[in-house]
Design a protein around this motif. Structure first.
Motif, PDB file in Angstrom:
ATOM      1  N   ASP A  20     -26.380  43.014  25.055  1.00 45.11           N
ATOM      2  CA  ASP A  20     -25.505  44.064  25.562  1.00 45.11           C
ATOM      3  C   ASP A  20     -24.531  43.491  26.588  1.00 45.11           C
ATOM      4  O   ASP A  20     -24.910  42.685  27.439  1.00 45.11           O
ATOM      5  CB  ASP A  20     -26.320  45.181  26.213  1.00 45.11           C
ATOM      6  N   TRP A  21     -23.293  43.934  26.514  1.00 53.41           N
ATOM      7  CA  TRP A  21     -22.318  43.523  27.516  1.00 53.41           C
ATOM      8  C   TRP A  21     -22.623  44.244  28.829  1.00 53.41           C
ATOM      9  O   TRP A  21     -23.140  45.367  28.836  1.00 53.41           O
ATOM     10  CB  TRP A  21     -20.908  43.884  27.049  1.00 53.41           C
ATOM     11  N   LYS A  37     -19.631  30.214  35.242  1.00 53.80           N
ATOM     12  CA  LYS A  37     -18.854  30.683  34.092  1.00 53.80           C
ATOM     13  C   LYS A  37     -17.700  31.566  34.541  1.00 53.80           C
ATOM     14  O   LYS A  37     -17.655  32.036  35.682  1.00 53.80           O
ATOM     15  CB  LYS A  37     -19.744  31.505  33.144  1.00 53.80           C
ATOM     16  N   LEU A  38     -16.805  31.814  33.607  1.00 54.10           N
ATOM     17  CA  LEU A  38     -15.782  32.839  33.768  1.00 54.10           C
ATOM     18  C   LEU A  38     -16.271  34.113  33.096  1.00 54.10           C
ATOM     19  O   LEU A  38     -17.255  34.105  32.350  1.00 54.10           O
ATOM     20  CB  LEU A  38     -14.472  32.368  33.155  1.00 54.10           C
ATOM     21  N   LEU A  39     -15.570  35.227  33.363  1.00 54.20           N
ATOM     22  CA  LEU A  39     -15.926  36.501  32.750  1.00 54.20           C
ATOM     23  C   LEU A  39     -15.004  36.785  31.569  1.00 54.20           C
ATOM     24  O   LEU A  39     -13.811  36.464  31.616  1.00 54.20           O
ATOM     25  CB  LEU A  39     -15.802  37.649  33.752  1.00 54.20           C
ATOM     26  N   LEU A  40     -15.570  37.377  30.529  1.00 58.56           N
ATOM     27  CA  LEU A  40     -14.768  37.895  29.425  1.00 58.56           C
ATOM     28  C   LEU A  40     -14.827  39.418  29.520  1.00 58.56           C
ATOM     29  O   LEU A  40     -15.896  40.009  29.439  1.00 58.56           O
ATOM     30  CB  LEU A  40     -15.309  37.414  28.080  1.00 58.56           C
ATOM     31  N   VAL A  41     -13.655  40.030  29.706  1.00 57.86           N
ATOM     32  CA  VAL A  41     -13.587  41.450  30.073  1.00 57.86           C
ATOM     33  C   VAL A  41     -12.730  42.213  29.070  1.00 57.86           C
ATOM     34  O   VAL A  41     -11.700  41.724  28.597  1.00 57.86           O
ATOM     35  CB  VAL A  41     -12.992  41.599  31.492  1.00 57.86           C
ATOM     36  N   ASP A  75     -21.581  38.522  19.870  1.00 58.89           N
ATOM     37  CA  ASP A  75     -22.273  38.746  21.145  1.00 58.89           C
ATOM     38  C   ASP A  75     -22.964  37.476  21.625  1.00 58.89           C
ATOM     39  O   ASP A  75     -22.886  37.107  22.803  1.00 58.89           O
ATOM     40  CB  ASP A  75     -23.295  39.870  21.006  1.00 58.89           C
ATOM     41  N   SER A  76     -23.643  36.788  20.729  1.00 59.80           N
ATOM     42  CA  SER A  76     -24.354  35.561  21.094  1.00 59.80           C
ATOM     43  C   SER A  76     -23.383  34.477  21.540  1.00 59.80           C
ATOM     44  O   SER A  76     -23.629  33.765  22.522  1.00 59.80           O
ATOM     45  CB  SER A  76     -25.193  35.057  19.911  1.00 59.80           C
ATOM     46  N   LEU A  77     -22.283  34.350  20.811  1.00 55.48           N
ATOM     47  CA  LEU A  77     -21.271  33.356  21.180  1.00 55.48           C
ATOM     48  C   LEU A  77     -20.674  33.637  22.551  1.00 55.48           C
ATOM     49  O   LEU A  77     -20.492  32.737  23.379  1.00 55.48           O
ATOM     50  CB  LEU A  77     -20.159  33.332  20.127  1.00 55.48           C
ATOM     51  N   PRO A  84     -19.850  38.562  29.699  1.00 56.70           N
ATOM     52  CA  PRO A  84     -19.002  39.619  29.134  1.00 56.70           C
ATOM     53  C   PRO A  84     -19.183  40.960  29.844  1.00 56.70           C
ATOM     54  O   PRO A  84     -20.301  41.352  30.181  1.00 56.70           O
ATOM     55  CB  PRO A  84     -19.467  39.705  27.684  1.00 56.70           C
ATOM     56  N   VAL A  85     -18.067  41.655  30.048  1.00 58.85           N
ATOM     57  CA  VAL A  85     -18.079  42.904  30.805  1.00 58.85           C
ATOM     58  C   VAL A  85     -17.218  43.948  30.100  1.00 58.85           C
ATOM     59  O   VAL A  85     -16.090  43.658  29.688  1.00 58.85           O
ATOM     60  CB  VAL A  85     -17.532  42.709  32.238  1.00 58.85           C
TER      61      VAL A  85
END
Length: 298
Positions: A20-21, A37-41, A75-77, A84-85
């Motif tokens: 889940d994000w 890490k960076l965030l993926l939003v 999602d796994s990647l 992820p947000v």
């Protein structure tokens, strides 16, 4: 601090079992800091739409994923490389208030439905996509999955207290980081650095000592010139440097000045002029400029 680490360790274990994000940006930023890490939003409304994406399979062929935000593979990647947000639409007014004075392109990227790469302070790294509705996720991950452990101390200092020095040193560290990146992402990291440099400039009046203020103002100017070096504009660097009255330059900034001259001449293959500055270069200076040249297509 121990309590924060305990929470983060719990989060690490939790996200390892769940795809889940996340929905809490503040907690996601802390986790990203912990994991380097960076965030993926992505905005909530976009997340629940059927958004396609492309992936490369094991044979290197493109595969279309019709519903990318509802795919266990994606999602796994995403979790492997980012935090992820999903951003709540209700959070828009508060988040927009923080960036409303940024550039038009930045605000457009903030507003659109595409995936955004943010650092642990919520500043967007990636620029406008050519096609915000059909992302090649394999290329996207290859470009933006950065290990930002080099910047961790500066992140922590900035998050503990926002002032001139924390913003300035974070900007400078981003530029140092950019020297070692590939050409395709270097301009975006440089632009992110300039966000913090502009913020540092706003804090400058908080420095009580006028002499210190002068030194730091000079250094900001030199870092702004360095941004042209990082975006492969050595001739512009030389033009900007030649406008500086070096007789007025504080001694503390002479090393950076020398580095910029040397680097610009090296990028132009002007060995005669570069050699005049070589003796002032440290091993790290030489490594940085060689990394820049080796990862730049001329």
């Amino acid at each position: 601090m121990r309590k924060v680490l305990t929470i983060l360790m719990f989060l690490v274990c939790f996200v390892g079992q769940s795809q889940d994000w996340m929905t809490n940006l503040e907690i996601a930023e802390r986790l990203a800091l912990f994991q380097n890490k960076l965030l993926l939003v992505v905005w909530e409304n976009a997340f629940y739409q059927k958004t396609p994406a492309i992936l490369y399979n094991e044979q290197g062929k493109e595969v279309l994923i019709e519903d990318s935000y509802n795919s266990p593979v994606i999602d796994s990647l995403v979790w492997a490389h980012f935090v992820p947000v999903v951003l709540s639409e209700d959070a828009y007014p508060d988040l927009y208030a923080k960036i409303k004075d940024r550039s038009y392109d930045y605000i457009q990227k903030f507003n659109d439905d595409s995936m955004k790469i943010m650092d642990v302070n919520g500043n967007i790294l990636n620029k406008m996509d050519e096609d915000v509705y059909l992302t090649n996720l394999s290329k996207f991950i290859g470009k933006y999955a950065l290990d930002v452990s080099l910047i961790k101390n500066e992140y922590i200092n900035y998050r503990q207290e926002k002032n001139f020095y924390s913003a300035f040193y974070l900007a400078a560290k981003y530029m140092d980081f950019a020297f070692f990146l590939k050409e395709d992402i270097r301009p975006e990291v440089t632009d992110l650095s300039l966000i913090y440099l502009e913020e540092a400039l706003e804090f400058l009046n908080g420095i009580p000592d006028e002499e210190d203020k002068k030194v730091m103002l000079e250094r900001i100017e030199l870092l702004e010139i360095q941004s042209s070096l990082l975006t492969n504009k050595p001739k512009k660097v030389l033009r900007q440097l030649n406008r500086i009255d070096t007789t007025e330059l504080d001694k503390a900034n002479e090393k950076l000045l020398a580095f910029l001259y040397f680097s610009a001449y090296r990028m132009l293959n002007d060995e005669d002029n570069a050699s005049q500055w070589r003796s002032k270069m440290s091993m790290l200076d030489l490594k940085k400029i060689m990394q820049l040249i080796n990862h730049t297509d001329n």
